[in-house]
Design a protein around this motif. Structure first.
Motif, short mmCIF file in Angstrom:
data_model
loop_
_atom_site.label_atom_id
_atom_site.label_comp_id
_atom_site.label_asym_id
_atom_site.label_seq_id
_atom_site.Cartn_x
_atom_site.Cartn_y
_atom_site.Cartn_z
N GLN A 39 10.80 53.20 8.55
CA GLN A 39 9.42 53.74 7.81
C GLN A 39 9.79 55.09 7.67
N THR A 55 0.12 64.44 5.95
CA THR A 55 0.61 63.28 7.13
C THR A 55 2.32 63.55 7.20
N ALA A 56 2.59 63.44 8.59
CA ALA A 56 4.06 63.46 8.85
C ALA A 56 4.27 62.18 9.76
N MET A 57 5.31 61.52 9.15
CA MET A 57 5.39 60.17 10.04
C MET A 57 6.72 60.36 10.99
N GLU A 112 -3.31 56.12 7.76
CA GLU A 112 -3.22 55.95 6.39
C GLU A 112 -4.66 56.18 6.00
N ARG A 147 -0.38 59.78 0.03
CA ARG A 147 -1.78 59.51 -0.34
C ARG A 147 -1.83 58.58 -1.61
N MET A 190 -8.63 50.36 2.05
CA MET A 190 -7.71 51.64 1.28
C MET A 190 -7.41 50.86 -0.10
N PRO A 193 4.47 56.82 2.13
CA PRO A 193 4.31 58.14 2.40
C PRO A 193 3.51 59.14 1.84
N LEU A 204 1.88 61.52 12.58
CA LEU A 204 1.74 59.87 12.84
C LEU A 204 2.76 59.48 13.69
N ARG A 251 -5.94 59.66 6.49
CA ARG A 251 -5.37 60.61 5.30
C ARG A 251 -6.16 60.01 3.98
N HIS A 304 8.50 57.60 12.78
CA HIS A 304 8.77 56.41 13.10
C HIS A 304 9.56 56.18 14.53
N VAL A 305 8.96 55.70 15.60
CA VAL A 305 9.80 55.09 16.59
C VAL A 305 9.96 53.77 16.67
N TYR A 348 4.37 56.89 15.69
CA TYR A 348 4.31 55.37 15.47
C TYR A 348 5.02 54.92 16.55
N TYR A 396 4.96 51.54 5.42
CA TYR A 396 4.11 52.98 5.41
C TYR A 396 4.24 53.43 3.99
N LEU A 419 -0.14 53.19 12.28
CA LEU A 419 0.35 53.10 11.25
C LEU A 419 -0.74 53.51 10.15
N LYS A 420 -1.62 52.10 10.21
CA LYS A 420 -2.74 51.97 9.11
C LYS A 420 -3.82 53.04 9.64
N LEU A 430 -6.54 45.85 7.92
CA LEU A 430 -6.67 47.36 8.27
C LEU A 430 -6.43 47.99 6.98
N ASP A 431 -5.54 47.50 6.00
CA ASP A 431 -5.11 47.84 4.65
C ASP A 431 -6.22 47.66 3.55
#
Lengths: 441, 396
Positions: free
Chosen positions: B139, A152-154, A142, B316, B352, B314, A129, A145, A156-157, A131, B312, A138-139, B348-349
């Motif tokens: 994040q 998942t590996a994030m 998720e 699941r 889930m 991390p 990910l 996943r 963040h930029v 970002y 975020y 991001l969503k 979007l959330d």
């Protein structure tokens, strides 16, 4: 043209001239999809990631394949398949208001994640990910996943809100690369990280980037030998996807450059789906992504009127190489990857985006700015009216605005778009006659 | 406008005062605060979270700017946004161009979504001489990576504010401010806890107004107001209705019109938790008031901050856990997803979160609103049917 091949498209029974670079790219894409859909059989691991902040060189260091969900959504959009996928996702509870790339991807998953070669895509081994410049990313991962259940590996930029890359931002990204991404990639792939391998890939990247920038800047010629938006999306293909850092990409851009050099020498305009463009009547800068579901129809509205896009912002979404001279740097590999991610177009603040567009208008001697506002892409779209207004004030050149969507065919209204474009071209004519500024369409 | 005085202890007075603050689109209370003493400054901030402690420690007033609600006619703001973009940025622009925010010395745009993010750029273009900052948060939630980054971001924010005030923010001042906000958060949690236990006494629309008051008042006054409310509401004798107990989720940025909050309650649902104005209770435990305050604030963010769609998750298996935990802790019988139209994070959330609720057999419904939604009948019917369903067919 020396490097052209004639092929016949069965559907249209019409001869299309394909340049050698086009054939090269087509073969590269087909080969990549072949590898992706045979990943298990080949014993290869797959990382899914995004175009902005795409760490292809790093992924290759672990012998992993790179799968890009946006590109799959675009492929499905251009093949007229995304509409059904989006509606399927909406039936599953996804809002009509959100990004259609996401819904096309989710809808495609429900249909078995079929790749353009007709074979099922593998479940990724890692969702990487990156970002960068888009909140939805991001969503999106998720959501993926949630479906795939994979790791998942994030990355963040941080957003460059003040228009600069600070040391703190760069250090943060580098630290994530060192302490999160590389260890995760090592674990998932079983391959140890070799920084010299990364340096070599980055060296290849920089070569390809030099040639890409040369190609993009060729549009300063009159007539422009390229269309930097509709044609541009093909030119950025290899460098934005699974090929940056490969010898194939270097070769592709060398071929492309050679072809463009010939077009300049022959004072030829861009190649279009209907052959070479005749008279160049209008030179435009375009802000925003294209519509993919009616891509050819959309493009035709431009070239039929003699309109050529000489610079575009969308072709900077996966990396900005022309504006401030960024190149991947083998001597500073991780810092360079961090700066690449931080500098992608939609990770730059609005004033910087305005400055870029203003410079394009001047450097490319464009007649005006056209904004293609995408309904489901707030990263691009929110603020575009302010961009238009500021550009008009600063340059006195006319700006116009059309609305479409990425891959949702319900939001492409050809009559409205064509009508707007025709009005805009009239406005440019009027401005030329008056010699003054024109207001937005 | 009169500021809060301690002898106004009757519930109606408190609620009326909060309503006056809520209705005032000229932010008179904040203007008066600024005018009361030379050299004072006001820093506006948008949802979802900014560390108000740092603003306070700079001697400034943090001012929550939550859009224009349903009483602001948006004329200019619509010229800045396409029809498919939510309402809060356009009404915020309207507030600005109509000079309702002309006393604000700086604006913070937190990391909420691409729209708020790009609004920070519009602000820079419109008001190049006014301090504005996109306030990013990590994040990555490890101390060595995300923490180090965030501490520096906090320092840069502090330096920006020092540039406005000309005064250095000392550790002592920041620790004092942290202490005040700890107290404020304790009171906010007390109000939420009282509502959870006796929702027929602490009505949701009143609690909402009380929390909104915290957006415009100095923290000291807001804490006093909540103290008074808690005392007053316990003394109230209000009838207990046969309502079901729900959590409202998805309203963390653009706020619903007050009538929507009332409508949910009138439809037979006691709201026992919500995500309105998360800034009031984003940090879920006390922040230490000694040691390095920047590091303490960063540590609090990394290790015990709230959860919302802009953050975020991390792992699941943790997705939606906070909501399920809240349902259990608040003894809620269902969840209402109420998100603003075109709100990317919330919408979007939602699939889930609703999936997580479905796996736990927790009833839920969803609808969308805009801050200026006027027609409440469909929402009342939907919420009413939801309440009836829970009452008729839910577990006893």
């Amino acid at each position: 043209m020396s490097n052209q091949t004639q092929i016949t498209t069965p559907a249209a029974s019409q001869e299309v001239i394909k340049d050698a670079s086009m054939l090269k790219q087509k073969a590269m894409i087909a080969d990549n999809y072949d590898k992706l859909t045979r990943a298990k059989e080949l014993g290869l691991k797959v990382a899914s990631t995004y175009v902005p902040g795409n760490l292809n060189e790093l992924i290759m260091c672990f012998d992993m394949l790179n799968n890009l969900p946006e590109i799959n959504a675009i492929q499905n959009g251009m093949r007229k398949k995304s509409g059904g996928m989006i509606m399927d996702a909406e039936k599953m509870g996804h809002s009509e208001d959100v990004c259609t790339y996401v819904k096309a991807d989710i809808g495609n998953m429900a249909k078995g994640s079929i790749a353009p070669n007709g074979k099922p895509m593998p479940v990724p081994d890692l969702l990487l990910l990156s970002y960068t410049g888009c909140f939805t990313f991001l969503k999106w991962f998720e959501l993926l996943r949630d479906q795939y259940g994979c790791e998942t590996a994030m990355l963040h930029v941080p957003y460059t809100g003040d228009g600069i890359i600070t040391d703190n931002m760069r250090d943060y990204v580098v630290k994530q690369l060192k302490e999160v991404l590389i260890p995760t990639l090592e674990r998932v792939s079983g391959v140890k990280f070799d920084i010299d391998r990364l340096r070599e890939y980055l060296r290849q990247s920089a070569k390809a980037e030099d040639d890409l920038v040369w190609v993009l800047k060729s549009a300063k010629n009159t007539p422009s030998p390229i269309d930097a938006y509709f044609g541009g999306v093909f030119y950025i293909g290899p460098i934005f996807t699974a090929f940056r850092g490969t010898p194939d990409a270097v070769e592709y851009y060398q071929l492309l450059r050679g072809e463009i050099e010939q077009r300049i020498a022959a004072r030829m305009g861009p190649v279009t789906p209907d052959g070479d463009l005749g008279e160049e009547k209008y030179r435009l800068v375009v802000e925003g992504p294209p519509n993919w579901t009616s891509f050819r129809e959309f493009w035709k509205m431009f070239y039929e009127e003699g309109a050529v896009v000489v610079a575009s912002t969308y072709t900077k979404v996966g990396g900005v190489y022309d504006y401030d001279g960024f190149r991947h740097d083998p001597d500073n590999p991780l810092e360079s990857l961090a700066e690449y991610c931080l500098g992608c177009y939609t990770n730059r603040n609005l004033p910087t985006r305005v400055d870029m567009i203003e410079q394009y208008l001047e450097d490319y001697q464009a007649d005006g700015l056209l904004v293609n506002s995408i309904k489901s892409c707030n990263s691009f779209s929110a603020g575009q009216l302010m961009i238009m207004r500021t550009i008009e004030e600063r340059t006195g050149k006319p700006a116009a605005f059309i609305e479409t969507d990425l891959v949702d065919p319900r939001y492409f209204s050809p009559a409205n778009v064509k009508n707007r474009l025709e009005s805009y071209f009239q406005m440019i004519e009027q401005k030329r006659r008056a010699g003054g500024s024109a207001r937005a369409a | 406008m009169d500021t809060w005085v301690k002898d106004m202890r009757k519930l109606n007075d408190i609620v009326d005062y909060c309503q006056t603050l809520y209705d005032d689109l000229n932010f008179t209370a904040a203007r008066d605060w600024k005018a009361a003493k030379p050299g004072r400054h006001v820093i506006g901030y948008m949802p979802t979270y900014v560390p108000r402690e740092i603003i306070h420690a700079a001697g400034m007033l943090p001012l929550g700017v939550l859009g224009g609600g349903d009483n602001l006619e948006v004329i200019h703001g619509d010229a800045y946004y396409q029809s498919y973009i939510c309402r809060i940025p356009r009404s915020t622009i309207e507030l600005a161009v109509t000079k309702r925010l002309n006393f604000v010395d700086g604006m913070l745009f937190p990391s909420t979504c691409d729209v708020i993010r790009n609004l920070s750029g519009i602000w820079k273009l419109l008001y190049p001489d006014v301090y504005s900052r996109y306030f990013d948060v990590p994040q990555n939630f490890t101390s060595a990576v995300g923490g180090t980054y965030y501490v520096q971001e906090l320092r840069e924010l502090a330096e920006g504010l020092e540039g406005i005030s000309g005064t250095k923010i000392t550790d002592e001042a920041l620790n004092r401010s942290i202490d005040l906000y700890n107290k404020n958060r304790r009171l906010v949690n007390d109000v939420y806890n009282v509502r959870q236990v006796t929702p027929w006494k602490a009505l949701s629309w009143e609690v909402y107004l009380l929390m909104r008051a915290g957006m415009v008042l100095p923290v000291e006054e807001h804490s006093q107001l909540m103290t008074d409310y808690l005392a007053a509401v316990q003394a109230e004798d209000r009838p207990k209705r046969d309502n079901c107990r729900v959590i409202v989720q998805g309203s963390f940025c653009e706020q619903p019109p007050l009538n929507l909050v009332k409508s949910i309650e009138l439809a037979g649902c006691y709201i026992v938790d919500d995500d309105y104005m998360l800034v009031n209770r984003w940090l879920q435990d006390e922040v230490p008031t000694d040691g390095n305050p920047m590091e303490n604030l960063a540590d609090a963010f990394l290790n015990y901050s709230g959860e919302t769609a802009c953050k975020y998750v991390p792992e699941r298996e943790d997705k939606g856990k906070f909501l399920i935990d809240a349902v259990r802790e608040r003894r809620a019988e269902g969840v209402i997803f109420a998100a603003p139209s075109f709100c990317d994070p919330a919408l979007l959330d939602r699939p889930m979160l609703s999936g997580a609720l479905a796996r736990e057999n927790i009833p839920h419904i969803s609808f969308k609103y805009a801050e200026n939604s006027g027609q409440m009948q469909p929402i009342r019917e939907q919420a009413g049917t939801f309440a009836d369903t829970i009452k008729l067919w839910g577990e006893a």
